[in-house]
Design an enzyme around this catalytic site. Structure first.
Site: not given
Ligand code: GAR
Length: 193
Positions: A20-22, A97-98, A112, A114, A150, A179
């Site tokens: 969950g850093s994003n 995948i929704l 999203n 990616h 994607d 990101e």
């Molecule tokens: C991120 O790098 C995101 O881009 C990727 O998972 C990570 C989640 O990090 N997403 C995918 O691969 C989706 N296909 P986070 O939980 O620290 O945000």
């Protein structure tokens, strides 16, 4: 994006599966004056997702649905999102995948992030595949979600250089830093701000 941008912010849900850093970076962004969104809901398919802690820290409602029965989970999800007047969804490391049907209900209102320069390296294990293919660059992409994985319209991308002795872990770390900057920028762009 065709959401009204009046004086109140767009009620947004963030879907996660892990760290969950994003999510954290989006919460911080949402609290700034320039943000068109407010984060009102966190959804996770994984009850152990570390990112769920942000629900407590920032007092944001959460819902955990295991997605073992996708149809049923999505049905429950749609009803909880509706009850909370959620208008927009940001996927942030959400590893499910929704369905087409779910996406249709939020048409043009799901974003999203990616970890690759789409259309390259859709799906999983992006960093290792980019390294194996001796790419000079990888990066990250924020895009609208459509029914194909994607593949929705790209909003913004950021390139990241792949170093000589790059590992998938070091590349993931480098890209993740970008990101956190890219997602807020892409949201502003999606709203023409
Ligand atoms: C991120 O790098 C995101 O881009 C990727 O998972 C990570 C989640 O990090 N997403 C995918 O691969 C989706 N296909 P986070 O939980 O620290 O945000």
């Amino acid at each position: 994006m065709d959401l009204s941008t009046g004086c109140s912010k767009i009620r947004t849900a963030v879907f996660i599966s892990g760290t969950g850093s994003n999510l954290k970076s989006l919460i911080k962004f949402s609290k700034t004056i320039k943000s068109p969104i407010s984060i009102e809901f966190i959804v996770s398919n994984n009850s152990k997702a570390k990112g769920l802690n942000y629900s407590k820290i920032y007092k944001i409602k959460k819902k955990i649905l295991n997605f073992e029965n996708k149809n049923l989970s999505e049905k429950k999800l749609l009803s909880v999102l509706k009850a909370n007047n959620i208008e927009m969804i940001c996927l942030a490391g959400f590893m499910k995948i929704l369905s087409k049907n779910f996406i249709k209900k939020f048409k043009g209102k799901i974003l999203n992030i990616h970890p690759s320069l789409l259309p390259k390296y859709k799906g999983l294990n992006t960093h290792q595949r980019a390294i194996n293919n001796k790419e000079k660059y990888s990066g990250c992409t924020v895009h609208f979600v459509n029914a194909r994985l994607d593949s929705g319209k790209i909003i913004l991308q950021k390139k990241v250089k792949i170093s000589k002795n790059e590992t998938k872990a070091s590349l993931a770390k480098k890209i993740l830093v970008q990101e956190h900057k890219l997602y807020p920028k892409a949201i502003l762009k999606a709203f023409n701000l």
